[in-house]
Design a protein around this motif. Structure first.
Motif, mmCIF file in Angstrom:
data_model
loop_
_atom_site.group_PDB
_atom_site.id
_atom_site.type_symbol
_atom_site.label_atom_id
_atom_site.label_comp_id
_atom_site.label_asym_id
_atom_site.label_seq_id
_atom_site.Cartn_x
_atom_site.Cartn_y
_atom_site.Cartn_z
ATOM 1 N N GLY A 34 -7.893 -17.896 37.925
ATOM 2 C CA GLY A 34 -7.825 -16.880 39.453
ATOM 3 C C GLY A 34 -8.623 -18.080 40.369
ATOM 4 N N THR A 35 -9.359 -17.481 41.512
ATOM 5 C CA THR A 35 -9.846 -18.533 42.276
ATOM 6 C C THR A 35 -11.050 -19.411 41.424
ATOM 7 O OG1 THR A 35 -9.598 -16.510 43.852
ATOM 8 C CG2 THR A 35 -11.351 -18.564 44.441
ATOM 9 N N GLY A 36 -11.560 -18.856 40.854
ATOM 10 C CA GLY A 36 -12.180 -19.826 40.139
ATOM 11 C C GLY A 36 -12.055 -19.230 38.588
ATOM 12 N N LEU A 37 -12.565 -19.882 37.417
ATOM 13 C CA LEU A 37 -12.047 -19.901 36.069
ATOM 14 C C LEU A 37 -13.359 -18.817 35.080
ATOM 15 C CD1 LEU A 37 -11.387 -23.179 33.790
ATOM 16 C CD2 LEU A 37 -12.390 -20.864 33.002
ATOM 17 N N GLY A 38 -13.158 -17.917 34.904
ATOM 18 C CA GLY A 38 -14.151 -17.281 34.140
ATOM 19 C C GLY A 38 -13.633 -16.751 32.435
ATOM 20 N N SER A 39 -13.912 -16.456 31.758
ATOM 21 C CA SER A 39 -14.544 -16.897 29.665
ATOM 22 C C SER A 39 -14.699 -16.167 29.387
ATOM 23 C CB SER A 39 -14.673 -18.094 29.633
ATOM 24 O OG SER A 39 -15.340 -18.217 29.627
ATOM 25 N N GLY A 40 -13.881 -15.319 29.062
ATOM 26 C CA GLY A 40 -14.662 -13.835 27.724
ATOM 27 C C GLY A 40 -14.544 -14.292 26.291
ATOM 28 N N ILE A 41 -15.739 -14.584 25.429
ATOM 29 C CA ILE A 41 -15.483 -14.582 24.236
ATOM 30 C C ILE A 41 -15.307 -13.997 22.703
ATOM 31 C CG2 ILE A 41 -16.447 -16.316 22.321
ATOM 32 C CD1 ILE A 41 -17.600 -18.340 24.450
ATOM 33 N N ILE A 42 -14.761 -13.098 22.163
ATOM 34 C CA ILE A 42 -14.627 -11.969 21.036
ATOM 35 C C ILE A 42 -14.994 -13.150 19.822
ATOM 36 C CG2 ILE A 42 -13.729 -10.617 20.126
ATOM 37 C CD1 ILE A 42 -14.205 -9.674 23.432
ATOM 38 N N ASN A 43 -16.009 -13.000 19.725
ATOM 39 C CA ASN A 43 -15.961 -13.027 17.830
ATOM 40 C C ASN A 43 -16.256 -12.093 17.109
ATOM 41 O OD1 ASN A 43 -18.927 -14.354 16.284
ATOM 42 N ND2 ASN A 43 -16.955 -15.718 16.540
ATOM 43 N N GLU A 44 -15.995 -12.283 15.793
ATOM 44 C CA GLU A 44 -15.749 -11.109 14.771
ATOM 45 C C GLU A 44 -14.934 -9.577 15.323
ATOM 46 O OE1 GLU A 44 -15.381 -12.423 11.010
ATOM 47 O OE2 GLU A 44 -15.867 -13.873 12.401
ATOM 48 N N GLY A 45 -14.507 -9.585 16.538
ATOM 49 C CA GLY A 45 -14.746 -8.463 17.026
ATOM 50 C C GLY A 45 -15.420 -8.185 18.182
ATOM 51 N N LYS A 46 -16.143 -8.813 18.448
ATOM 52 C CA LYS A 46 -17.024 -8.703 19.154
ATOM 53 C C LYS A 46 -17.584 -9.446 20.557
ATOM 54 C CE LYS A 46 -19.026 -4.819 16.898
ATOM 55 N NZ LYS A 46 -18.880 -3.488 17.209
ATOM 56 N N LEU A 47 -18.229 -8.873 21.564
ATOM 57 C CA LEU A 47 -17.510 -9.171 23.415
ATOM 58 C C LEU A 47 -19.553 -10.929 22.350
ATOM 59 C CD1 LEU A 47 -16.729 -10.908 25.444
ATOM 60 C CD2 LEU A 47 -18.272 -8.532 26.537
ATOM 61 N N ILE A 48 -19.872 -11.577 22.980
ATOM 62 C CA ILE A 48 -20.800 -12.142 22.465
ATOM 63 C C ILE A 48 -21.482 -12.505 24.145
ATOM 64 C CG2 ILE A 48 -21.723 -14.898 23.346
ATOM 65 C CD1 ILE A 48 -19.832 -15.319 20.241
ATOM 66 N N TYR A 49 -22.722 -11.685 24.450
ATOM 67 C CA TYR A 49 -23.368 -12.169 25.824
ATOM 68 C C TYR A 49 -24.006 -13.396 25.798
ATOM 69 C CZ TYR A 49 -21.017 -6.869 26.227
ATOM 70 O OH TYR A 49 -20.276 -6.302 26.568
ATOM 71 N N CYS B 197 -18.060 -29.338 37.548
ATOM 72 C CA CYS B 197 -17.755 -27.766 36.608
ATOM 73 C C CYS B 197 -15.998 -28.054 36.460
ATOM 74 C CB CYS B 197 -18.186 -26.898 37.305
ATOM 75 S SG CYS B 197 -19.880 -27.096 37.557
ATOM 76 N N LEU B 198 -15.620 -27.738 35.384
ATOM 77 C CA LEU B 198 -14.140 -27.192 34.650
ATOM 78 C C LEU B 198 -13.640 -26.726 35.943
ATOM 79 C CD1 LEU B 198 -11.993 -27.556 32.509
ATOM 80 C CD2 LEU B 198 -13.016 -25.266 31.606
ATOM 81 N N GLU B 199 -14.351 -25.239 36.604
ATOM 82 C CA GLU B 199 -13.202 -24.589 37.827
ATOM 83 C C GLU B 199 -12.818 -25.108 38.496
ATOM 84 O OE1 GLU B 199 -15.685 -21.899 40.275
ATOM 85 O OE2 GLU B 199 -15.619 -20.897 38.671
ATOM 86 N N THR B 200 -13.339 -26.581 39.079
ATOM 87 C CA THR B 200 -13.158 -27.262 40.148
ATOM 88 C C THR B 200 -12.258 -27.653 39.841
ATOM 89 O OG1 THR B 200 -14.510 -28.594 39.701
ATOM 90 C CG2 THR B 200 -15.706 -27.856 40.840
ATOM 91 N N TYR B 201 -11.559 -28.075 38.611
ATOM 92 C CA TYR B 201 -10.159 -28.426 38.352
ATOM 93 C C TYR B 201 -9.040 -28.128 38.148
ATOM 94 C CZ TYR B 201 -13.398 -33.138 38.379
ATOM 95 O OH TYR B 201 -14.087 -33.287 39.289
ATOM 96 N N VAL B 202 -9.842 -26.866 36.527
ATOM 97 C CA VAL B 202 -9.015 -25.280 36.543
ATOM 98 C C VAL B 202 -9.087 -24.381 36.868
ATOM 99 C CG1 VAL B 202 -8.226 -24.612 34.147
ATOM 100 C CG2 VAL B 202 -8.701 -27.356 34.611
ATOM 101 N N SER B 203 -8.143 -24.040 37.995
ATOM 102 C CA SER B 203 -8.146 -22.519 38.304
ATOM 103 C C SER B 203 -7.460 -22.604 39.565
ATOM 104 C CB SER B 203 -9.907 -22.609 39.424
ATOM 105 O OG SER B 203 -10.094 -23.805 40.286
ATOM 106 N N VAL B 204 -7.080 -22.005 40.194
ATOM 107 C CA VAL B 204 -6.119 -22.006 41.271
ATOM 108 C C VAL B 204 -6.996 -23.038 42.711
ATOM 109 C CG1 VAL B 204 -4.849 -20.464 43.620
ATOM 110 C CG2 VAL B 204 -5.469 -19.805 41.340
ATOM 111 N N THR B 205 -8.083 -22.509 42.978
ATOM 112 C CA THR B 205 -8.536 -23.654 43.991
ATOM 113 C C THR B 205 -8.478 -24.705 43.642
ATOM 114 O OG1 THR B 205 -9.841 -21.175 44.636
ATOM 115 C CG2 THR B 205 -11.098 -23.599 45.241
ATOM 116 N N GLY B 206 -8.949 -25.416 42.169
ATOM 117 C CA GLY B 206 -8.712 -26.815 41.918
ATOM 118 C C GLY B 206 -7.486 -27.136 41.915
ATOM 119 N N MET B 207 -6.402 -26.569 41.468
ATOM 120 C CA MET B 207 -5.139 -26.745 41.945
ATOM 121 C C MET B 207 -5.330 -27.360 43.232
ATOM 122 S SD MET B 207 -1.713 -25.642 40.185
ATOM 123 C CE MET B 207 -2.059 -26.473 38.399
ATOM 124 N N LYS B 208 -5.556 -26.412 44.017
ATOM 125 C CA LYS B 208 -5.331 -26.881 45.136
ATOM 126 C C LYS B 208 -5.774 -28.291 45.638
ATOM 127 C CE LYS B 208 -6.120 -23.238 48.347
ATOM 128 N NZ LYS B 208 -6.056 -22.458 48.687
#
Length: 326
Positions: free
Chosen positions: A142-157, A185-196
């Protein structure tokens, strides 16, 4: 042990532009919802007052047979362990916002809170295209780039509750300035803002005709770029190609660390469909170690903007079920 189907959770998704509220049952049905402008550039106290009003308007929809069991919150830079938003970029609310405490003071229910992208990952796992999978990475583009990682069925915190910030891995040393304070940062290239930013760089370095020349940076949206690409606009197509190449390379790096079954893309940039998905898959595959080639799926989330509440709802349900079945 079965889940009481009369139980519901209050789900809250706070975005940089809109905040979404929903009452959600165990099957992911949204019983009632509300949406309002977040006002991220205004002081937190203004948001707090509107938030209070909108929450009580929503819960007025609760029937006598429904029981609110918990509240789930997804918010930028939200820490699951502390219950605070910590230095959220694009927000003018301060460095540490005690959001969990604010909600607990409004309503006397258990409150669970995490990063918005982590919540999206739980939503994909419980209610979405990740259902039945054990290892997934959800990318919110979206405006930035967020990510969530699920490993073996559990969210990594992670140790301190802030793991999985792929948007802030480095792409180019001394590259574009990021709102987080780092460069490249990756989100400065890969996000709506980054693509703009990519589009305007391409326009400044080319004399070719483009639909996008009539837009100001402020007015240009991800949807505008997608529509231009569908009309075979050369600048828009090149912007998608460059964005896909950068993200595909970093996804390949992530595969080497985690070997997920699938990446699931959600948010504004993902709405471009195959225009983005096909080159992204190709760039990722070309950068993969041979042992991983042909094994990792890249999928698009089917969630609508309103269904963003399913992420924080899944967070609440996960905690309820863990307590019911320790």
């Amino acid at each position: 042990m079965g889940v009481n189907l009369n139980k519901i959770v209050l789900a809250i998704d706070i975005g940089g532009t809109f905040t979404k509220l929903g009452l959600v049952d165990p099957k992911g049905q949204i019983i009632a919802s509300r949406i309002f402008k977040t006002g991220a550039n205004e002081p937190f106290e203004i948001f707090k007052e509107l938030f209070h009003t909108e929450i009580f308007r929503l819960i007025s929809n609760i029937n006598s047979e429904n029981i609110v069991s918990a509240i789930g919150i997804g918010a930028p830079n939200a820490n699951y362990k502390t219950g605070t938003m910590e230095n959220p970029p694009n927000f003018n609310w301060g460095q540490t916002i005690p959001l969990k405490k604010v909600v607990q003071e409004m309503l006397n229910y258990p409150v669970y809170m995490t990063n918005d992208a982590n919540a999206a990952a739980l939503g994909a796992l419980r209610f979405g295209v990740g259902k039945g999978m054990q290892n997934i990475v959800v990318l919110t583009l979206g405006t930035g780039l967020g990510s969530g990682i699920i490993n073996e069925g559990k969210l990594i915190y992670g140790q301190y509750g802030m793991a999985g910030e792929l948007g802030h891995v480095n792409v180019f040393p001394e590259g574009r300035q990021c709102n987080c304070g780092l460069k490249g940062c990756l989100e400065t290239y890969v996000s709506v803002t980054g693509m703009k930013r990519t589009v305007f760089e391409l326009l400044s370095n080319s004399n070719s005709a483009s639909i996008l020349r009539s837009y100001s940076f402020k007015d240009l949206t991800g949807k505008d770029i997608s529509e231009a690409a569908h009309q075979k606009d050369g600048i828009a197509l090149e912007a998608f190609k460059r964005t896909a190449k950068i993200l595909g390379g970093k996804m390949a790096d992530t595969v080497a660390h985690l070997e997920p079954e699938a990446f699931i893309l959600t948010g504004g940039l993902s709405q471009a469909g195959d225009l983005f998905l096909k080159p992204l898959k190709n760039y990722m595959e070309s950068a993969l170690f041979n042992a991983y080639k042909g094994k990792v799926k890249v999928l698009l989330s089917k969630s609508t903007r309103t269904e963003a509440v399913l992420g924080p709802a899944a967070l609440a349900w996960e905690n309820i079920l863990t307590k019911d079945n320790p």
